[in-house]
Design a protein around this motif. Structure first.
Motif, PDB file in Angstrom:
ATOM      1  N   CYS A   1       0.854  -1.190   0.000  1.00 56.56           N
ATOM      2  CA  CYS A   1       0.000   0.000   0.000  1.00 56.56           C
ATOM      3  C   CYS A   1       0.895   1.246   0.000  1.00 56.56           C
ATOM      4  N   CYS A   2       0.294   2.420  -0.046  1.00 57.46           N
ATOM      5  CA  CYS A   2       1.059   3.678  -0.085  1.00 57.46           C
ATOM      6  C   CYS A   2       1.953   3.867   1.138  1.00 57.46           C
ATOM      7  N   CYS A   3       1.465   3.536   2.327  1.00 60.93           N
ATOM      8  CA  CYS A   3       2.247   3.781   3.542  1.00 60.93           C
ATOM      9  C   CYS A   3       3.151   2.607   3.902  1.00 60.93           C
ATOM     10  N   GLY A   4       2.982   1.466   3.241  1.00 61.26           N
ATOM     11  CA  GLY A   4       3.818   0.301   3.493  1.00 61.26           C
ATOM     12  C   GLY A   4       3.341  -0.591   4.627  1.00 61.26           C
ATOM     13  N   ALA A   5       2.215  -0.257   5.253  1.00 63.43           N
ATOM     14  CA  ALA A   5       1.723  -1.040   6.388  1.00 63.43           C
ATOM     15  C   ALA A   5       1.091  -2.365   5.972  1.00 63.43           C
ATOM     16  N   CYS A   6       0.587  -2.462   4.741  1.00 60.70           N
ATOM     17  CA  CYS A   6      -0.072  -3.677   4.257  1.00 60.70           C
ATOM     18  C   CYS A   6       0.628  -4.179   3.002  1.00 60.70           C
ATOM     19  N   SER A   7       0.619  -5.493   2.841  1.00 64.04           N
ATOM     20  CA  SER A   7       1.241  -6.072   1.648  1.00 64.04           C
ATOM     21  C   SER A   7       0.599  -7.414   1.318  1.00 64.04           C
ATOM     22  N   ILE A   8       0.856  -7.837   0.095  1.00 64.88           N
ATOM     23  CA  ILE A   8       0.452  -9.168  -0.365  1.00 64.88           C
ATOM     24  C   ILE A   8       1.593  -9.706  -1.217  1.00 64.88           C
ATOM     25  N   GLU A   9       1.918 -10.985  -1.041  1.00 65.57           N
ATOM     26  CA  GLU A   9       2.952 -11.638  -1.831  1.00 65.57           C
ATOM     27  C   GLU A   9       2.301 -12.655  -2.751  1.00 65.57           C
ATOM     28  N   VAL A  10       2.793 -12.701  -3.984  1.00 64.95           N
ATOM     29  CA  VAL A  10       2.292 -13.652  -4.973  1.00 64.95           C
ATOM     30  C   VAL A  10       3.473 -14.323  -5.659  1.00 64.95           C
ATOM     31  N   GLU A  11       3.225 -15.508  -6.137  1.00 63.16           N
ATOM     32  CA  GLU A  11       4.245 -16.281  -6.828  1.00 63.16           C
ATOM     33  C   GLU A  11       3.947 -16.288  -8.320  1.00 63.16           C
ATOM     34  N   GLY A  12       4.948 -15.976  -9.138  1.00 65.41           N
ATOM     35  CA  GLY A  12       4.813 -16.060 -10.588  1.00 65.41           C
ATOM     36  C   GLY A  12       4.122 -14.868 -11.213  1.00 65.41           C
ATOM     37  N   ASP A  13       3.686 -15.076 -12.444  1.00 67.81           N
ATOM     38  CA  ASP A  13       3.011 -14.031 -13.211  1.00 67.81           C
ATOM     39  C   ASP A  13       1.501 -14.171 -13.084  1.00 67.81           C
ATOM     40  N   PRO A  14       0.775 -13.080 -13.286  1.00 70.66           N
ATOM     41  CA  PRO A  14      -0.686 -13.157 -13.198  1.00 70.66           C
ATOM     42  C   PRO A  14      -1.286 -13.967 -14.342  1.00 70.66           C
ATOM     43  N   VAL A  15      -2.464 -14.560 -14.082  1.00 72.17           N
ATOM     44  CA  VAL A  15      -3.190 -15.256 -15.142  1.00 72.17           C
ATOM     45  C   VAL A  15      -3.884 -14.250 -16.066  1.00 72.17           C
ATOM     46  N   LEU A  16      -4.147 -13.052 -15.545  1.00 70.28           N
ATOM     47  CA  LEU A  16      -4.678 -11.956 -16.350  1.00 70.28           C
ATOM     48  C   LEU A  16      -4.050 -10.668 -15.844  1.00 70.28           C
ATOM     49  N   ASN A  17      -3.494  -9.899 -16.771  1.00 65.54           N
ATOM     50  CA  ASN A  17      -2.847  -8.629 -16.468  1.00 65.54           C
ATOM     51  C   ASN A  17      -3.483  -7.619 -17.412  1.00 65.54           C
ATOM     52  N   ALA A  18      -4.413  -6.804 -16.889  1.00 61.27           N
ATOM     53  CA  ALA A  18      -5.247  -5.990 -17.763  1.00 61.27           C
ATOM     54  C   ALA A  18      -5.548  -4.619 -17.164  1.00 61.27           C
ATOM     55  N   VAL A  19      -5.927  -3.705 -18.034  1.00 61.66           N
ATOM     56  CA  VAL A  19      -6.495  -2.440 -17.576  1.00 61.66           C
ATOM     57  C   VAL A  19      -7.996  -2.517 -17.835  1.00 61.66           C
ATOM     58  N   CYS A  20      -8.765  -1.970 -16.900  1.00 58.77           N
ATOM     59  CA  CYS A  20     -10.218  -2.016 -16.992  1.00 58.77           C
ATOM     60  C   CYS A  20     -10.770  -0.597 -16.953  1.00 58.77           C
ATOM     61  N   HIS A  21     -11.742  -0.333 -17.811  1.00 60.56           N
ATOM     62  CA  HIS A  21     -12.313   1.002 -17.966  1.00 60.56           C
ATOM     63  C   HIS A  21     -13.723   1.119 -17.410  1.00 60.56           C
ATOM     64  N   CYS A  22     -14.163   0.143 -16.611  1.00 59.56           N
ATOM     65  CA  CYS A  22     -15.517   0.223 -16.047  1.00 59.56           C
ATOM     66  C   CYS A  22     -15.566   1.297 -14.959  1.00 59.56           C
ATOM     67  N   GLY A  23     -16.752   1.775 -14.673  1.00 55.66           N
ATOM     68  CA  GLY A  23     -16.934   2.795 -13.650  1.00 55.66           C
ATOM     69  C   GLY A  23     -16.473   2.327 -12.276  1.00 55.66           C
ATOM     70  N   ASN A  24     -16.656   1.055 -11.981  1.00 58.36           N
ATOM     71  CA  ASN A  24     -16.248   0.482 -10.710  1.00 58.36           C
ATOM     72  C   ASN A  24     -14.734   0.622 -10.517  1.00 58.36           C
ATOM     73  N   CYS A  25     -13.947   0.252 -11.524  1.00 60.95           N
ATOM     74  CA  CYS A  25     -12.488   0.349 -11.430  1.00 60.95           C
ATOM     75  C   CYS A  25     -12.021   1.805 -11.423  1.00 60.95           C
ATOM     76  N   LYS A  26     -12.697   2.644 -12.183  1.00 59.60           N
ATOM     77  CA  LYS A  26     -12.336   4.069 -12.181  1.00 59.60           C
ATOM     78  C   LYS A  26     -12.531   4.672 -10.791  1.00 59.60           C
ATOM     79  N   ARG A  27     -13.633   4.345 -10.154  1.00 57.99           N
ATOM     80  CA  ARG A  27     -13.874   4.864  -8.805  1.00 57.99           C
ATOM     81  C   ARG A  27     -12.898   4.264  -7.800  1.00 57.99           C
TER      82      ARG A  27
END
Length: 129
Positions: A7-33
């Motif tokens: 996150c921006c402040c560094g207090a939270c994180s998530i670790e993942v292994e490998g590459d994503p199964v989907l790596n995309a940009v989304c233009h829906c209103g939900n993602c924009k908000r």
């Protein structure tokens, strides 16, 4: 390869292994908000590729037509990861939060009917919806 998103402040994180199964940009209103931007950069990993999660997360749940659960840093508010009922067994992670070992370039664009008219994207990206 293990990647860690913060996150921006560094207090939270998530670790993942490998590459994503989907790596995309989304233009829906939900993602924009969610991002406060012209689109959301979403990287989806198989749940078993999520190897660690740390920090004090808050949870925001969306009900209705597209149920989702979003986890955000309780300190700075960064939405770091989410689960969507529409795509079970996958965890979405905000692509821009991978700063130490960045993700590769997205390869897909979705919900293009919501794309800002001024936004151009590479012609070789896969288009969905």
């Amino acid at each position: 390869m293990t990647r860690k998103a913060h996150c921006c402040c560094g207090a939270c994180s998530i670790e993942v292994e490998g590459d994503p199964v989907l790596n995309a940009v989304c233009h829906c209103g939900n993602c924009k908000r969610r991002t406060g931007s012209a689109f959301g950069w979403s990287a989806y990993f198989a749940d078993e590729r999520v190897t660690a999660r740390a920090g004090d997360f808050g949870l925001y749940e969306i009900t209705g037509a597209n149920p989702q659960q979003r986890w955000f840093c309780a300190a700075c508010g960064t939405t770091l990861l989410w689960k969507a009922d529409a795509w079970p067994a996958r965890t979405g992670v905000a692509g821009g939060c991978f700063t130490e070992i960045p993700l590769p370039e997205p390869t897909a664009t979705v919900s293009n009917n919501g794309r800002c008219a001024w936004l151009g994207l590479p012609g070789d990206w896969r288009t969905a919806l």
